[in-house]
Enzyme design. Sequence first.
Site, PDB file in Angstrom:
ATOM      1  N   HIS A 173      58.295  52.665 -13.596  1.00  0.00           N
ATOM      2  CA  HIS A 173      59.462  53.473 -13.235  1.00  0.00           C
ATOM      3  C   HIS A 173      60.683  52.845 -13.907  1.00  0.00           C
ATOM      4  CE1 HIS A 173      62.617  55.065 -10.532  1.00  0.00           C
ATOM      5  NE2 HIS A 173      61.738  55.963 -10.129  1.00  0.00           N
ATOM      6  N   ASP A 184      56.351  46.139  -7.603  1.00  0.00           N
ATOM      7  CA  ASP A 184      56.994  47.376  -7.176  1.00  0.00           C
ATOM      8  C   ASP A 184      55.966  48.147  -6.358  1.00  0.00           C
ATOM      9  OD1 ASP A 184      57.948  49.937  -6.850  1.00  0.00           O
ATOM     10  OD2 ASP A 184      58.428  50.285  -8.956  1.00  0.00           O
ATOM     11  N   GLN A 197      55.118  53.041  -4.224  1.00  0.00           N
ATOM     12  CA  GLN A 197      54.091  54.075  -4.088  1.00  0.00           C
ATOM     13  C   GLN A 197      52.790  53.545  -3.488  1.00  0.00           C
ATOM     14  OE1 GLN A 197      54.823  57.130  -4.566  1.00  0.00           O
ATOM     15  NE2 GLN A 197      56.641  57.100  -5.850  1.00  0.00           N
ATOM     16  N   LYS A 252      60.053  56.867   1.225  1.00  0.00           N
ATOM     17  CA  LYS A 252      58.752  57.281   0.699  1.00  0.00           C
ATOM     18  C   LYS A 252      57.636  57.052   1.719  1.00  0.00           C
ATOM     19  CE  LYS A 252      60.078  56.318  -4.110  1.00  0.00           C
ATOM     20  NZ  LYS A 252      60.184  57.704  -4.587  1.00  0.00           N
ATOM     21  N   CYS A 286      61.125  59.856 -13.749  1.00  0.00           N
ATOM     22  CA  CYS A 286      61.812  58.555 -13.892  1.00  0.00           C
ATOM     23  C   CYS A 286      60.915  57.543 -14.608  1.00  0.00           C
ATOM     24  CB  CYS A 286      62.257  58.005 -12.544  1.00  0.00           C
ATOM     25  SG  CYS A 286      63.529  58.990 -11.742  1.00  0.00           S
TER      26      CYS A 286
END
Length: 355
Positions: A101, A178, A181, A204, A344
Amino acid sequence: PLVYLDNAATTQKPRQVINALVDFYEQNNANVHRGVHTLSIESTDMYELARTKVQRFINAPCPESVIWTRNTSESINLVAHTWGRANLKPGDNIVTTAMEHHSNIVPWQQLTQQTGAELRFIPVGDDGYLQMEVAQGLIDDRTKIVAAVHASNVLGVINPVSELTALARSVGAVMLVDAAQSVPHMPIDVQSLDCDFLAFSAHKMLGPTGIGVLYGRPELLESMPPFLYGGDMIIEVTYEDARWNDLPYKFEAGTPNIADAVATGAAVDYLTDLGMERIAAHERDLTAYALERMAEIETVKILGPTDPSARGAVISFVHDTLHPHDLGTALDSMGIAIRTGHHCAMPLGYAATGW
């Protein structure tokens, strides 16, 4: 009617989360860590209880290792600005992946421009997986940090972050994950992953917008300078200098996002009650069904692996003739909400689709 398929961008909120937000403002609203009156004490207790819920949710070693931020992007920027500026110099390198991202590319690009370090990218193969044999050569004794996405928001790939962490450890580098997700979709144990930093966003994972989390190893957080200045991150000020507060408050300048922290705790409760293993299993079933049905559409090309056991529940695709925005608009007229565009992740999108 609404078929909402844009959860990778942001999730809808269950009633429990909305009620937690409303109840806080109606019953407990006061600033934290600043007053001895009842509302301030109650607000502080609720704020810190939410931090403890997050700590347990990701199995962090202590509440002090959980820093409230605005989102995943701010969490990564915090590490780049504080740890990065203190530890990077010319000749060093940062290793990330070609499927990141923008929030895990641009902060490192800016940091290399400021420090003279080099930014390296682990390539993605035609099958959508990281080329780990190349990673072994990119991560060397001049690597200071490896920053990688756990679950790709475009390809759905679940990356082997434990392997990347081991490679980073072998050369004395630190590891940032990261997890925007992955935290909402599968059990996450930061101690098992053995990462040094992990970033994610509440919105999220059924929580409110405008609040996120940075997990960091306490010893690393202790050694890092503050990111922002003012408010509760200060323990003493004179006209000549200032002293910083203890963790986690050293990184939480000003009045924090109290209500949304409390609502994030409610989201954690909701997910915990459902069970993250059950959520992951249900998503695998949904993904398998979606991949099977989409494979029947000859004009659609799915990006990333097609094995549902090897990927997350996000599915990106391109159409042979229709522009993404036209397709998204047509589906919206039918009550179906999807994400369109580059997600993104422009460099990956260009490579994967030839845009």
